[in-house]
Design an enzyme around this catalytic site. Structure first.
Site: not given
Length: 470
Positions: A67, A142, A166
């Site tokens: 990420k 996210s 998330s």
């Protein structure tokens, strides 16, 4: 294991991962790919070590996706925000360091809502990612890029961060496992901060066994992050453990307050089906009243924007990152750089955060929210006196259409209604695939929630569920 047993080479796995990343480019999963030549060289070295009988790490040659809010010396760290686009990190985050010491090979950085603020990955400077099961739907946020990378079978695992859901919500939307550990289980050092009191580091995998392995590698104290806890995998530190729970005798709590008209009937059907399976397997089901949880979303969207406003204040166009070319004086450097560099959701949270922290409103909003947060923590503690785990939906609905909620921030925030209380309380929670919507065939995940430090027990129970109930 297949690499170590010479059933497959690290080079072939890494090559395949890069090929799949390019094959699924239209999903916009990655903001950048790693240096393929460099990655293949690492894989060749691992294959040579295995051929000569040298010891290799437990993740030797396994490709993974990072990420893009984890600092790494490999490429640029952008957090999917324009204001950080040119930033090259001089350090590796603790998680990256541990994964690569274990032999994992990063093949690319995944897309996210800018600075991890969002529930759909539509708030990215690089454009939205797409759901792995339906191209016209969101992958969640996210950590949408990471979840889709695993669901599309590009990589075996991906990193994520979870500040209010998330990891778990994208896992649910894409039909994979996503784990948010107890707060402080994995070091936050070298991860771009969103809200420091709720940020957690976790992973996406295809099964609970892989999640258990990743946790055993990455959990533990870090002198660079004073909020970290001793690893629950270290048996010399038994005093920090929650007593082990035998999976077959676990008592499961169901929160009655989450059964209402706001929940998609398909999500409720999947939860009810899972509860019936648990009953049939002999588990005691405990129905719980937890009225304080209805305040959790309001508490979260006071506490978190306050911390966001503080953490994002460092991006000023002076020290690093983007600087506006239109600025003619110091004030404009700050104002123009932040206005052009942040996404709309970042600006919204900065404004809310500064408002609730201002001298005239601190006591009325932020202080009361923190007091309510304590009540939420106490309510969970009381719940775990009656049951071993809680079982709830991850999100009130399956994955929604791209663009459906972009212009309605309140509807977008409601996506987090079942996930944010867990972050406020610092508890561990595992999202796992539990079914699919009958009409759209989209994945629906449920989450197992345990008391603090019960991370290992939750993963063991998830293994049991996969084996015995599905």
């Amino acid at each position: 294991m297949k690499i170590a047993n010479k059933q497959i080479s690290a080079v072939s796995l890494v090559k395949e991962a890069f090929e799949k990343a390019r094959q699924f480019a239209k999903y916009n999963v990655f903001v950048s790919l790693a240096d393929e030549e460099k990655a293949l060289k690492k894989a060749e070295e691992i294959d040579k070590k295995i051929a000569t009988g040298e010891e290799v790490g437990p993740l030797a040659g396994v490709p993974y996706a990072l990420k893009d809010n984890f600092l790494s010396k490999e490429g640029n760290t952008t957090a999917s925000a324009k204001i950080l686009e040119p930033f090259h990190s001089p350090i590796d985050s603790t998680t990256v360091k541990k994964l690569e010491e274990a032999g994992a090979i990063m093949i690319g950085r995944t897309n996210l809502d800018a600075f991890a603020q969002g529930s759909s990955t539509e708030n990215s400077y690089f454009g939205p990612s797409h759901n792995a099961k339906d191209f016209d739907r969101v992958p969640g946020g996210s950590s949408g890029g990471s979840a889709a990378a695993v669901a599309l079978d590009i990589v075996e695992f991906a990193t994520g961060t979870d500040t209010g859901g998330s990891i778990r919500q994208p896992a649910s939307f894409n039909g994979v496992y996503g784990f948010k550990p107890t707060y402080g289980t994995i070091s936050r050092y070298g991860v771009v901060a969103m809200a420091s009191s709720t940020d957690c580091i976790g992973f996406f995998t295809k099964n609970a066994e892989d999640m258990d392995l990743l946790m055993s590698i990455c959990a533990g104290q870090d002198e660079k992050d004073l909020t970290t806890l001793p690893s629950f995998y270290n048996h010399e530190e038994q005093k920090y453990f929650v007593p082990e729970i035998a999976p077959k005798s676990a008592k499961i709590g169901i929160i009655k307050d989450f059964r209402n008209d706001s929940i998609d009937p398909e999500v409720q059907r999947v939860l009810d089906s899972q509860v019936e399976k648990l009953k049939s397997a002999g588990h005691q089901i405990v129905e719980l009243d937890m009225p304080t949880l209805k305040y959790a979303l309001a508490v979260y969207y006071i506490v978190v924007p306050a911390e966001v406003a503080s953490n994002l204040s460092r991006y000023d166009g002076i020290r690093y990152g983007y600087r506006s070319e239109h600025a003619k004086n110091l004030s404009e450097v700050f104002g123009f750089s932040r206005n052009e560099g942040f996404m709309p959701e970042n600006k919204r949270r900065i404004m809310i955060g500064n408002f609730v922290l201002s001298s005239g409103f601190y006591d009325a909003y932020f202080k009361k929210a923190e007091q309510a947060r304590t009540l939420i923590i106490e309510e969970y503690q009381k719940a775990f006196e009656k049951c071993d785990y809680l079982l709830t939906p991850v999100s009130p609905s399956p994955a929604f259409k791209l663009g459906e909620k972009v212009s309605d921030p309140v509807a977008m925030y409601f996506e987090d209604v079942m996930s944010v209380p867990i972050n406020l309380a610092g508890l561990p929670s595992l999202a796992y695939p539990a079914g699919e919507s009958q009409d759209t065939k989209m994945p629906i995940g449920l989450q197992l929630i345990g008391q603090r430090r019960s991370d290992k027990s939750i993963l063991d129970f998830a293994k049991y569920l996969a084996k015995e109930l599905n």
